[in-house]
Design a protein around this motif. Structure first.
Motif, short mmCIF file in Angstrom:
data_model
loop_
_atom_site.label_atom_id
_atom_site.label_comp_id
_atom_site.label_asym_id
_atom_site.label_seq_id
_atom_site.Cartn_x
_atom_site.Cartn_y
_atom_site.Cartn_z
N THR A 190 58.06 59.65 38.86
CA THR A 190 58.59 60.58 39.86
C THR A 190 60.02 60.96 39.48
O THR A 190 60.41 62.12 39.54
CB THR A 190 58.62 59.92 41.25
OG1 THR A 190 57.34 59.34 41.48
CG2 THR A 190 58.93 60.93 42.33
N TYR A 191 60.76 59.97 39.07
CA TYR A 191 62.15 60.19 38.67
C TYR A 191 62.23 61.19 37.51
O TYR A 191 63.01 62.13 37.52
CB TYR A 191 62.78 58.86 38.29
CG TYR A 191 64.14 58.96 37.64
CD1 TYR A 191 65.27 59.18 38.41
CD2 TYR A 191 64.27 58.82 36.27
CE1 TYR A 191 66.51 59.28 37.80
CE2 TYR A 191 65.51 58.91 35.66
CZ TYR A 191 66.62 59.14 36.44
OH TYR A 191 67.83 59.24 35.85
N ASP A 235 63.00 57.27 45.41
CA ASP A 235 61.95 56.75 44.53
C ASP A 235 61.83 55.25 44.68
O ASP A 235 60.75 54.71 44.84
CB ASP A 235 62.28 57.06 43.07
CG ASP A 235 62.31 58.55 42.80
OD1 ASP A 235 62.77 58.93 41.73
OD2 ASP A 235 61.86 59.32 43.68
N VAL A 236 62.97 54.59 44.61
CA VAL A 236 62.96 53.14 44.59
C VAL A 236 62.43 52.58 45.90
O VAL A 236 61.61 51.68 45.93
CB VAL A 236 64.37 52.59 44.29
CG1 VAL A 236 64.41 51.09 44.47
CG2 VAL A 236 64.76 52.94 42.87
N LEU A 254 64.89 46.26 40.84
CA LEU A 254 63.50 46.28 41.26
C LEU A 254 62.63 45.59 40.20
O LEU A 254 61.72 44.82 40.53
CB LEU A 254 63.04 47.73 41.46
CG LEU A 254 61.58 47.88 41.88
CD1 LEU A 254 61.32 47.18 43.21
CD2 LEU A 254 61.20 49.35 41.99
N GLY A 285 57.18 55.06 40.23
CA GLY A 285 58.52 55.47 40.65
C GLY A 285 59.29 56.10 39.51
O GLY A 285 59.97 57.11 39.68
N ILE A 338 58.84 52.65 46.07
CA ILE A 338 58.09 51.68 45.25
C ILE A 338 57.84 50.39 46.02
O ILE A 338 56.84 49.74 45.88
CB ILE A 338 58.86 51.38 43.95
CG1 ILE A 338 59.06 52.67 43.16
CG2 ILE A 338 58.10 50.39 43.09
CD1 ILE A 338 59.98 52.51 41.97
N GLN A 339 58.83 50.04 46.85
CA GLN A 339 58.73 48.76 47.56
C GLN A 339 57.84 48.89 48.79
O GLN A 339 58.29 48.78 49.91
CB GLN A 339 60.12 48.28 47.96
CG GLN A 339 60.99 48.04 46.73
CD GLN A 339 62.43 47.81 47.09
OE1 GLN A 339 62.92 48.36 48.06
NE2 GLN A 339 63.11 46.97 46.32
N ILE A 399 69.88 52.95 35.28
CA ILE A 399 69.59 53.80 36.43
C ILE A 399 69.60 52.90 37.65
O ILE A 399 68.91 51.88 37.68
CB ILE A 399 68.19 54.45 36.31
CG1 ILE A 399 68.14 55.34 35.07
CG2 ILE A 399 67.85 55.25 37.56
CD1 ILE A 399 66.76 55.90 34.79
N SER A 400 70.39 53.29 38.64
CA SER A 400 70.57 52.37 39.77
C SER A 400 69.23 52.08 40.42
O SER A 400 68.43 52.96 40.66
CB SER A 400 71.52 52.98 40.79
OG SER A 400 70.92 54.10 41.40
N GLY A 401 68.99 50.82 40.67
CA GLY A 401 67.76 50.46 41.36
C GLY A 401 66.67 49.94 40.44
O GLY A 401 65.97 49.00 40.76
N ILE A 402 66.51 50.56 39.27
CA ILE A 402 65.40 50.19 38.37
C ILE A 402 65.51 48.74 37.93
O ILE A 402 64.56 47.97 38.02
CB ILE A 402 65.37 51.12 37.13
CG1 ILE A 402 64.91 52.52 37.50
CG2 ILE A 402 64.46 50.53 36.05
CD1 ILE A 402 63.43 52.77 37.47
N LYS A 435 53.31 50.19 39.92
CA LYS A 435 54.20 50.60 41.01
C LYS A 435 55.55 51.04 40.45
O LYS A 435 56.08 52.09 40.80
CB LYS A 435 54.45 49.43 41.99
CG LYS A 435 53.22 49.01 42.75
CD LYS A 435 53.10 49.79 44.06
CE LYS A 435 51.84 49.31 44.81
NZ LYS A 435 51.49 50.19 45.92
N LEU A 436 56.07 50.22 39.58
CA LEU A 436 57.37 50.54 39.00
C LEU A 436 57.29 51.83 38.19
O LEU A 436 58.16 52.70 38.28
CB LEU A 436 57.85 49.37 38.13
CG LEU A 436 59.27 49.48 37.55
CD1 LEU A 436 60.29 49.64 38.65
CD2 LEU A 436 59.60 48.25 36.72
N LEU A 490 66.95 59.15 43.32
CA LEU A 490 66.42 57.86 42.91
C LEU A 490 66.28 56.87 44.05
O LEU A 490 65.34 56.11 44.11
CB LEU A 490 67.24 57.24 41.78
CG LEU A 490 66.53 56.03 41.19
CD1 LEU A 490 65.23 56.44 40.51
CD2 LEU A 490 67.43 55.29 40.24
N GLU A 491 67.23 56.92 44.97
CA GLU A 491 67.13 55.99 46.10
C GLU A 491 65.78 56.13 46.78
O GLU A 491 65.14 55.14 47.14
CB GLU A 491 68.27 56.25 47.10
CG GLU A 491 69.66 55.94 46.56
CD GLU A 491 69.76 54.55 45.96
OE1 GLU A 491 69.30 53.59 46.58
OE2 GLU A 491 70.31 54.44 44.84
#
Lengths: 350, 350
Positions: free
Chosen positions: A323-324, B337-338, A295, A320, B341-342, A289-292, A316-317, B334-335
């Motif tokens: 939510t996804y 979400d990510v 991060l 997110g 998180i940050q 999944i893009s981003g995971i 935190k991770l 997802l963008e």
């Protein structure tokens, strides 16, 4: 495929070798074909005695397998040797190497030797070895020896597909022993101290006494009868102790069959294989999944630097991630997915 | 919260006890408050020597901690004892029990004793113990002893939050030794054979020799100086060997500090804590997706019965899972979400 399956069931080694090449292929088409073949062959219900074998470098694994295998083969038992060899993934196979190091066994009509490249890819770590074991069982082998050179997690994986697990050791020249990788000694049903011959004989006896004492320190496992795990002395070079070793293996196998531990163990192995494949596969899927993945790597770095508390970073991770998951329109999509999974292919074979 | 934080930093035990109760709470509001408190306290940068301690039942853990702790406390060192007690999750805490079994230590002004209920909930297994260790460090304790009774995976988890891990054993009455749970002996930096007194003295010496020999069979770890892991004889009852034991602990701690292994070990522990929490949390999150958990359990049953091959079952489940992941409209959701998180809460604290 039908011809290959029939060949294997008839014990044809050429068909077996071809099928092993098929299960080792990473091409999706080959994988599907391999699964269909394995599924068809499983119906034979044939089982071999699966012997896992590991050993410290220089403990004489090749000599042991050659001599032990020849003894079995000469008794009329059909013996397959699968060598889990991480290096062969690089070199593209070390068949000649294996045949050279077990020259007499490889020429015996009752024997079959094959390297099984280990892999670091998820799901492929030793699934192909496991498939190859299944093919050898279908081909009517009585004993399948799964050899690992003990790199990474291979011992644990090999133990997870073995009925009996053997640790082979050699006494060092002086009083120092070869150190055993942590975690491995506890997997063993039999600890064989090899090279009990010539100058090393007294060292070997001393080493055997020490391992024997060490094994007594561990809590007993349910699947061990009185006296197991056991330490024995052998000399593969001189053929000493191999017959006694076989008798202990057979006695242990019989006890486990009679007590139900054999079946329980295979069921437990299958379930744990399934669970760990699902866990690894799902986690790998999430990484895509893009981003995971990025991060996660960033957060891990910061945790390592002491900049963030590990629990806080994980929460935190995961927040997110939740939510996804939650934002997804489950009602429409997942029901379909799940029903799609429950194919008659699985349901129909009860 | 500010008052609690200041109280802890001033070494106030009432504030510490209150904060531990807060981190143990499962209420979401409390959890958020606990995280904020821990985050604030981490800035103090205070570190204690974290001693993990486990032992076979009847090995005399309470007596050992009482005597060892009193010795430290009398030297002017501040000692906290956190007892990971699975039973207290059921009984609602065994504070009185812990104070009774370490009566003199619990009354010492330099000591603090507290049970830490272990839990089977994901993420909560021993996060609360880890939080409590952090609170004790902020409160200025020199040594935090984390005791585990050795149920389930608690030893591994306690080892994962300790600088030095100690295994306490007792020689049995006869020649039989108490069996050590597989995997635990390999975690130990020090193996203490207790009850080296009275009738058991010669049994204890024999046991120590056997454990000492067994420890030599394992491959050396990088974080061990020459002579470690080490076996020692103690009598907690008679106070024998405790001073020598402390000297070894201090020598090991100093070696690890000087060699950089101390820092490396804490960083490694933090990252591995993060990774396993993320893995466990993600897998738990996936189980909540309707259908997945049930299908997984059904497939596991069928794999256990031998009706389906584990690999085939795993691939079927994973294929469904991949469809689920891929069918999601990632680009939009997802963008967000990510990026969410940050938060500066993480980034700002470098």
């Amino acid at each position: 495929m039908k011809a290959t399956a029939e060949g294997i069931l008839a014990g044809n080694l050429r068909s077996l070798a071809k099928a092993i090449t098929l299960v080792e292929s990473r091409l999706p088409d080959h994988r599907a074909e391999a699964r269909a073949l394995l599924s068809r062959l499983r119906r034979s219900g044939r089982q071999a005695l699966r012997l896992g074998l590991t050993g410290t470098p220089g403990s004489g694994k090749s000599t042991f397998i050659e001599r032990f295998g020849l003894m079995l083969a000469d008794q009329g038992q059909r013996v397959a040797v699968l060598a889990v060899d991480p290096s062969s993934a690089l070199s593209g196979g070390s068949i000649l190497g294996d045949k050279t190091r077990m020259e007499n066994l490889s020429r015996h009509p009752n024997a079959f030797i094959r390297p099984s490249p280990s892999q670091s890819a998820v799901g492929g770590v030793s699934q192909r070895t496991r498939d190859a074991v299944g093919l050898c069982e279908a081909a009517g082998f009585d004993i399948v020896i799964i050899e690992t050179v003990g790199v990474g997690q291979t011992e644990t994986q090999v133990e997870q597909m073995s009925d009996i697990f053997i640790l082979l050791l050699a006494p060092a020249g002086g009083d120092a022993l070869q150190g055993v990788k942590r975690g491995v000694i506890e997997l063993a049903d039999l600890v064989l101290v090899n090279k009990c011959d010539g100058d090393l004989a007294s060292n070997a006896r001393q080493a055997a006494a020490e391992y024997s004492a060490a094994l007594k320190l561990f809590r007993k496992r349910e699947r061990d009868p009185e006296g197991f795990p056991k330490t024995m002395l052998v000399s593969a070079r001189d053929g000493i102790g191999l017959e006694a070793c076989l008798q202990e293996i057979q006695a242990l196998a019989m006890w486990r069959r009679d007590s139900g531990h054999w079946t329980d163990n295979r069921a437990r192995q299958a379930v744990s294989w399934f669970e760990s494949e699902v866990d690894a596969g799902m986690l790998a899927g999430l990484e895509e999944i893009s981003g995971i993945a990025k991060l996660r790597a960033d957060l891990a770095d910061r945790v390592g630097e002491g900049a963030v508390d590990p629990d806080e970073a994980a929460q935190k991770l995961l927040a997110g991630f939740r939510t996804y998951i939650e934002s997804r329109d489950r009602a429409s999509a997942l029901e379909t997915d799940v029903s799609g999974i429950q194919t008659p292919g699985i349901r129909g074979r009860k």
